[in-house]
Each structure stands twice: as structure tokens, then as C-alpha cells.
Design a protein around this motif. Structure first.
Motif: not given
Length: 531
Positions: A336-348, A405-409
Motif C-alpha cells: 500500500l505504501q508504494s502505490w500510495g507514493l505513486l499516487v502522491f508523485v502523480v498528484f504532486t 514509480i516515476m516512469v508510471l507517473m
């Protein structure tokens, strides 16, 4: 001891299967198979994504991820047969050669004269699109360092994250605008100019990030790298424009460009790449600088683009996406932490770009609808983001999980650009179709001059167009007809289309320069013969 021995170097060519050689054990055969596989997957995905109006770069990024360890690469037999570790050096070399020439083409698309003429409004929008996302990227770097990137070098990681979130992919944005037919609109012109400024600023910051990412060296090394890089740019500004201006003057309108000038240009691009790579910055920086400094006047630049573009964009560049896809393993994003960080990076990333651009655009008195569209357009990442991330990965600044994470963003922000723009921005039509539905060529005064606008796509349209004009003219007076001939050119995703837009802005005419008509042009000859 035998198990620790290094594998033998891969040979270039085989003697053939009939003599007992496996073609996949040799560099040439394996590279051919990899290129063919990449082209089939990338073009196939582009075909399926075309109805969704996605740029081809999205299909190529997704294709690279599919061919890598995230999807097909889960099968180790496939990965060891098609993309064995010993072949990655050859693949990376080909991919980086393609990247060097693509960045040269991207530099050719940026016209410094157009940027200087844009004014303070575009400059303010571009700076807002950089500063707020960069600040939010610095904040995100602290969050990531506390969770999944604990061993990263602080300064380098901070700068790489800031650049990753603040960058706008100018080449991808130009192709999205071409696909949406917005290249010549007010929104398109502002977005192109702001993205060009953003791109140049991002490359400068990225060069600084690369200089800071060295390991086990004196802290003075980044300073020397930065000074040497500035020296290279100054020398390039003094040397390159006069030489290429002279080359452009030797290429006369209506005549083919001599091969020696094309070869000299390609050699100059590679030489600039060698210099910047020797300095300690990536070779692509030198190629980009050369592309920006090449004068955009005359036919030399267009001829250069036409000769280089297809080979680079169609063949070499997709290899770069596969090279990136082989480094991307989505399976590293666990929990959950990693996927939450993905959402956080995309939103930011999205919040910083869209809100920063929107607020400054509104303060510059841009209508809200257009300001929001500019925010969506400036949020486009794509290929340039991937270049930044790969540099960070190669220099051990980004670990596997952060990289994924950054590639998916980057993929997500690029994918949503076109749907958001089409949903929000619908340019108003200047007239209703019904107003022109029942018009005829009848005139109140039969003796007045009849003016006809004749539009054609190619030479095959001209005979029928002239026959129609002749039938329209009548038999009474030969001088009572005035024809305006317009050669229609589609603004596609090709780099040559972007150059056409620059020329249209400068001289006020669509594609031909004022006072420089090629008498040998068969279109002009056909209409002059009719006259």
C-alpha cells in the motif's frame, strides 16, 4: 572457479545455422531480431491507441515496459533468449545513438528567434511551469528519501526529482498539438513557446544534476564540469551559427541539398556529443545545443530534417524505450505504501504544473478556458521525462522502485493530456456552415472581376482544378478572373511540420518565404502556364 569466469565477448556475425551456430548467440542477428520485435510491438500499440488520439511516444513507452521484466520478461527463457545481459551493451549503444540524433531534431524544432519574440507573458507562464513543480519536487524528494530511497545521495536525488516534476516534453507536446490541430492557434503558440523555454531551462538544470551525481570524486569536480559545459556552450554559440548560415546560403531554393553538407552536419552532431560526454555531461546535450543553434531559415534545415527524421524516429528511438523498459520492473511497486507514493508523485507533479501555469496565465489575462488548457498541455512529460529518469538510474541516483514509480507517473501524465484538452477546449468556429450552404458564384455586376481561391493538396489535383476554373471563367472576358492558388499542407507529427509553423510566424506567409519563389516549382509552373 569456472562458475565465476566471465562469459566470452559476443561476436558480431555467425557462420549460419547450417554450420551449427545459433544466430541468437551473435550480436548482429540478435540486434536485428530485437529491432524487428520492437517495431512490431510499438507500431501495433500505436495503431490501437490512435483512435484515442494518443501520441506515438505513449505506445513506445508502454511497448518498452511490456517487452521488459514487468510483463513478458517475467518469462526468464524469453528474456535470456531475446534480451540476454550480454546484448544490452549493443542495444544501449544503438539506443543512445538514436537519442543523440533525436535530441538534435528536438533542438531544430526550437527557434530562438520565435522565443525572443514571445514577450513577458510567455516567459512568466514558462517560469511558473518550472518553479512551482520544482519546489514540489524537492518536497517530494524528502518524502521518498524517508521511505523507499533511503540510500540515495541527497543533493543529486533532490535535483533529479525537481527536474523530473518540472520538465515539459517539448517534442511530445508539439506532436500532441499537431494531432489536435492546435499548432497555429493562440493556445498552441503560447504552449509551444513556453514549453521551449521550459525545455531549455530543464536541460540546464539536468546538466547540473548530472554534474552533481558523480561518486567518489572531489567536490570540486561538479564545478569543473559545470564550467567546462558553459565553455562548450559559449564556443558553440560563437562557431556553429556562422558555419551553418554559410551552408544554408550554399543551398539554393529549388535545388537538392548537397550530400557533403548533410554529412558535415551529422559529423558535427556526433563531435558535439563526444565533447559533452568527455566533459562528464551526457552526449545528448551537445547534440541538443547544435540543433538549437542551427539557423532555421532557408531550405537546408527542412532538407536535413527530412533526411534524418524517419530513420531516427522510426528505427532508433523505439530502441531507447525498450532499453528503458528493460530497466523498469513494475513488480517492485509492492504494498500500500508504494502505490500510495505513486499516487502522491502523480498528484504532486500534476498539481504543480497545472496550478502554477493556471494562476500565472490568469494573472496575464489569458481566458480561464485557455489557461486551464495551457496547464494540461504543460503537464505533458513523455520522452524527455524518460531521458531524465534513465540518467538518474544509470548514475545510481534512482533505485528500481523509485524509477518504476516515476516512469508510471510520466506515462499517466502524458496519457491524460489529450483527453483533458479535448474535453475542456473547443475552439469556437468563426462562422456557421449554414451561412455558406446556398452560396453561388453569381454576381450582381457581371462585368466585375471574379476572384477564386483554388486549394489543392498535390500535383494530381491541379489539372482538374484548372479545368474547373476554366469552366467557371466563361467566354466573355479573359481578364475578368483572378485566381489565388493555395497549396494545402497537413501539419502532422513530423518535425518538418513544426519548422513550417516557425516559418509561418516569422514571415506572415504560410510556408514560402517572401520574395523567394522557386521558379522550378512545378505547382507554380502549372498555374503560370495556364495564365
Amino acid at each position: 572457479m569456472a562458475s565465476n569466469a566471465c562469459p566470452p565477448p559476443i561476436k558480431a556475425t555467425s557462420n549460419g545455422a547450417f554450420q551449427g551456430d545459433n544466430p541468437l548467440d551473435f550480436a548482429l542477428s540478435l540486434a536485428i531480431l530485437q529491432i524487428c520485435l520492437v517495431l512490431v510491438v510499438a507500431r501495433g500499440l500505436a495503431y490501437f491507441l490512435k483512435p484515442l488520439r494518443q501520441p506515438r511516444v505513449v505506445a513506445e513507452i508502454i511497448g518498452g515496459i511490456i517487452l521488459g521484466p514487468s510483463a513478458l520478461g517475467r518469462n526468464k527463457s524469453y528474456l535470456n533468449a531475446v534480451f540476454p545481459p550480454r546484448s544490452l551493451t549493443v542495444l544501449d549503444t544503438l539506443a543512445n545513438i538514436g537519442l543523440i540524433f533525436f535530441l538534435f531534431l528536438a533542438g531544430l524544432e526550437i527557434d530562438p528567434k520565435s522565443i525572443r519574440q514571445t514577450g513577458n507573458r510567455v516567459l512568466a507562464i514558462a517560469l511558473a511551469g518550472i518553479s512551482l513543480p520544482f519546489a514540489m519536487g524537492i518536497g517530494s524528494s524528502y518524502v521518498l528519501k524517508q521511505t523507499i530511497a533511503k540510500g540515495s545521495d541527497s543533493t543529486s536525488f533532490l535535483v533529479f526529482l525537481g527536474v523530473s516534476l518540472s520538465i515539459t516534453a517539448f517534442p511530445v507536446l508539439a506532436r500532441i498539438l499537431a494531432e489536435l490541430k492546435l499548432l497555429t492557434t493562440n493556445v498552441g503558440r503560447i504552449a509551444m513557446s513556453a514549453a521551449a523555454i521550459n525545455d531549455i531551462a530543464a536541460w540546464i538544470m539536468l546538466a547540473l544534476a548530472v554534474a552533481l551525481s558523480g561518486h567518489d570524486r572531489s567536490p570540486l569536480v561538479p564545478l569543473w564540469v559545470f564550467i567546462a559545459g558553459c565553455g562548450f556552450v559559449i564556443c558553440a554559440i560563437l562557431i556553429i551559427p556562422p558555419i551553418f548560415k554559410w551552408m544554408s546560403q550554399q543551398c539554393h531554393e529549388g535545388k537538392p541539398v548537397e550530400e557533403v553538407y548533410i554529412c558535415a552536419t551529422l559529423a558535427a552532431v556526433l563531435a558535439a556529443g563526444f565533447v559533452t560526454d568527455s566533459i562528464g555531461i551526457h552526449a545528448m546535450f551537445g547534440a541538443f545545443v547544435v540543433g538549437v543553434l542551427v539557423p532555421k531559415d532557408g531550405q537546408f534545415t527542412s532538407a536535413l530534417v527530412e533526411k534524418v527524421e524517419d530513420l531516427v524516429s522510426g528505427l532508433f528511438l523505439p530502441l531507447y524505450f525498450v532499453s528503458s523498459g528493460l530497466k523498469t520492473n513494475i513488480a517492485t511497486i509492492k504494498g500500500l505504501q508504494s502505490w500510495g507514493l505513486l499516487v502522491f508523485v502523480v498528484f504532486t507533479a500534476s498539481f504543480g504544473k497545472i496550478v502554477g501555469t493556471l494562476v500565472v496565465s490568469l494573472s496575464c489575462k489569458v481566458p480561464f478556458n485557455e489557461a486551464l488548457v495551457l496547464g494540461f498541455l504543460m503537464n505533458c512529460k513523455g520522452l524527455v521525462e524518460l531521458i531524465v529518469l534513465n540518467l538518474g538510474k544509470d548514475r545510481k541516483v534512482l533505485n528500481d522502485q523509485t524509477f518504476a514509480i516515476m516512469v508510471l507517473m510520466a506515462v499517466f501524465t502524458t496519457v491524460i493530456t489529450t483527453p483533458l484538452v479535448t474535453a475542456v477546449y473547443k475552439p469556437a468556429r468563426k462562422g456557421r456552415i449554414s451561412d455558406y450552404k446556398y452560396r453561388t458564384i453569381a454576381r450582381k455586376n457581371a462585368n466585375s472581376q471574379l476572384r477564386v481561391l483554388a486549394c489543392f493538396h498535390g500535383s494530381r489535383n491541379i489539372p482538374s482544378m484548372i479545368n474547373l476554373i476554366e469552366a467557371t471563367r466563361g467566354v466573355q472576358k479573359r481578364d475578368a478572373l483572378c485566381v489565388y492558388a493555395m497549396h494545402l499542407k497537413e501539419l502532422s507529427e513530423r518535425s518538418s511540420s513544426i519548422l513550417m509553423v516557425h516559418k509561418a510566424r516569422r514571415n506572415g506567409l504560410p510556408f514560402w518565404n517572401k520574395g523567394q519563389h522557386a521558379d522550378s516549382n512545378h505547382f507554380i509552373v502549372a498555374f503560370e502556364a495556364y495564365r
